[in-house]
Design an enzyme around this catalytic site. Structure first.
Site, PDB file in Angstrom:
ATOM      1  N   CYS A  13     -59.054  19.897  48.078  1.00 24.34           N
ATOM      2  CA  CYS A  13     -59.095  19.721  49.535  1.00 24.34           C
ATOM      3  C   CYS A  13     -58.243  20.765  50.262  1.00 24.34           C
ATOM      4  O   CYS A  13     -57.020  20.822  50.074  1.00 24.34           O
ATOM      5  CB  CYS A  13     -58.616  18.322  49.904  1.00 24.34           C
ATOM      6  SG  CYS A  13     -58.600  18.039  51.697  1.00 24.34           S
ATOM      7  N   LYS A  40     -62.209   5.522  44.878  1.00 21.17           N
ATOM      8  CA  LYS A  40     -61.009   5.353  45.688  1.00 21.17           C
ATOM      9  C   LYS A  40     -60.341   4.007  45.405  1.00 21.17           C
ATOM     10  O   LYS A  40     -60.997   2.967  45.448  1.00 21.17           O
ATOM     11  CB  LYS A  40     -61.364   5.452  47.168  1.00 21.17           C
ATOM     12  CG  LYS A  40     -62.006   6.770  47.566  1.00 21.17           C
ATOM     13  CD  LYS A  40     -62.576   6.716  48.964  1.00 21.17           C
ATOM     14  CE  LYS A  40     -63.329   8.006  49.304  1.00 21.17           C
ATOM     15  NZ  LYS A  40     -64.033   7.919  50.598  1.00 21.17           N
ATOM     16  N   VAL A  53     -58.566  12.428  52.400  1.00 20.85           N
ATOM     17  CA  VAL A  53     -57.232  12.986  52.212  1.00 20.85           C
ATOM     18  C   VAL A  53     -57.085  14.150  53.187  1.00 20.85           C
ATOM     19  O   VAL A  53     -58.084  14.699  53.642  1.00 20.85           O
ATOM     20  CB  VAL A  53     -57.045  13.481  50.753  1.00 20.85           C
ATOM     21  CG1 VAL A  53     -56.950  12.311  49.804  1.00 20.85           C
ATOM     22  CG2 VAL A  53     -58.142  14.434  50.313  1.00 20.85           C
ATOM     23  N   GLU A  66     -55.136  12.099  58.408  1.00 17.81           N
ATOM     24  CA  GLU A  66     -55.679  13.277  59.088  1.00 17.81           C
ATOM     25  C   GLU A  66     -54.649  14.414  59.076  1.00 17.81           C
ATOM     26  O   GLU A  66     -53.485  14.244  59.443  1.00 17.81           O
ATOM     27  CB  GLU A  66     -56.132  12.978  60.507  1.00 17.81           C
ATOM     28  CG  GLU A  66     -57.457  12.253  60.581  1.00 17.81           C
ATOM     29  CD  GLU A  66     -58.612  13.111  60.043  1.00 17.81           C
ATOM     30  OE1 GLU A  66     -59.020  14.078  60.711  1.00 17.81           O
ATOM     31  OE2 GLU A  66     -59.098  12.780  58.951  1.00 17.81           O
ATOM     32  N   SER A  67     -55.124  15.595  58.670  1.00 11.22           N
ATOM     33  CA  SER A  67     -54.204  16.714  58.443  1.00 11.22           C
ATOM     34  C   SER A  67     -53.509  17.193  59.715  1.00 11.22           C
ATOM     35  O   SER A  67     -52.325  17.547  59.672  1.00 11.22           O
ATOM     36  CB  SER A  67     -54.955  17.883  57.794  1.00 11.22           C
ATOM     37  OG  SER A  67     -55.945  18.395  58.655  1.00 11.22           O
TER      38      SER A  67
END
Length: 234
Positions: A13, A40, A53, A66-67
């Protein structure tokens, strides 16, 4: 030893990589937990309402998802700031972080393209975005904002990493005649925070992922492998 943060990750990711890079730039030690997104665990489903992720587990056992908000939280709470102090410059940087996300979408279109025309269209769209970046990057420094590493750089490190793998089996030509982008790509590749944001088997895992896609780029990879010296020995 237990650290104050745990980064819930997947090996491929790019958004996880952003958070890992920012944590490393802040010299914050953290734990890392890898999960299988095809299976998951229940605790992950409860913590990540979007089922994605990264997740960041904080010291008070709360999860952030959330990044973008994860990276903003790290930057706001841990010195020294990677975003610029000037509000306009800060907003511009946030816009280019989103621009990096759009390029990641374009990379997804590239490796998912089912036929040559779709592949060429995706490649052309990516080339256009990097042409814009070549006019935007400052000519006097190695990073997006001259010699100051920023969250924009953290967002683009994972972008360029895809091409490091693609370059091993095909010449896309996307960065031809884009000297500032090429310099930026090289500077990010050797930055420890960027280089160490993935496991040592990242390239192998990405190649396996591409192979499984069964798309046009899969054919390019298989063709390159069949023409390599190792495959020519009888």
């Amino acid at each position: 030893m237990t650290y104050p943060f745990t980064l819930i990750s997947h090996s491929l990711c790019p958004y996880v990589q952003r958070a890992a890079i920012v944590l490393a730039e802040k010299s914050i030690p953290f734990d890392r937990t890898y999960i299988d997104l095809s299976d998951k665990p229940d605790w992950f489903k409860a913590a990540s309402p979007l089922g994605k992720v990264p997740l960041l587990k904080t010291g008070n056992h709360r999860y952030l998802f959330e990044s973008a908000p994860i990276v903003e939280f790290i930057d706001e709470t841990q010195a020294e700031r990677l975003h610029p102090d000037d509000p306009v410059e800060r907003a511009t940087h946030r816009a280019y972080v989103e621009f990096a996300s759009q390029i990641l979408n374009g990379i997804g279109a590239l490796y998912s393209a089912a036929d040559e025309q779709s592949f060429e269209n995706a490649k052309h769209a990516l080339r256009s975005k990097f042409e814009h970046l070549d006019t935007r990057i400052d000519a006097t420094g190695p990073y997006f904002d001259r010699d100051r590493f920023s969250i924009v750089d953290a967002a683009f490190g994972p972008v360029f990493r895809y091409f490091d793998v693609f370059d091993t089996f095909t010449d896309l030509g996307i960065f031809n005649d884009l000297p500032r982008v090429r310099r930026w790509r090289c500077a990010l590749a050797v930055r420890p925070s960027v280089a160490n944001a993935v496991t040592n088997d990242y390239a192998t895992l990405l190649r396996a992922f591409v192979l499984k896609k069964g798309s046009w780029i899969t054919g390019l990879m298989l063709s390159a492998e069949s023409e390599s010296p190792a495959h020519s020995i009888r």
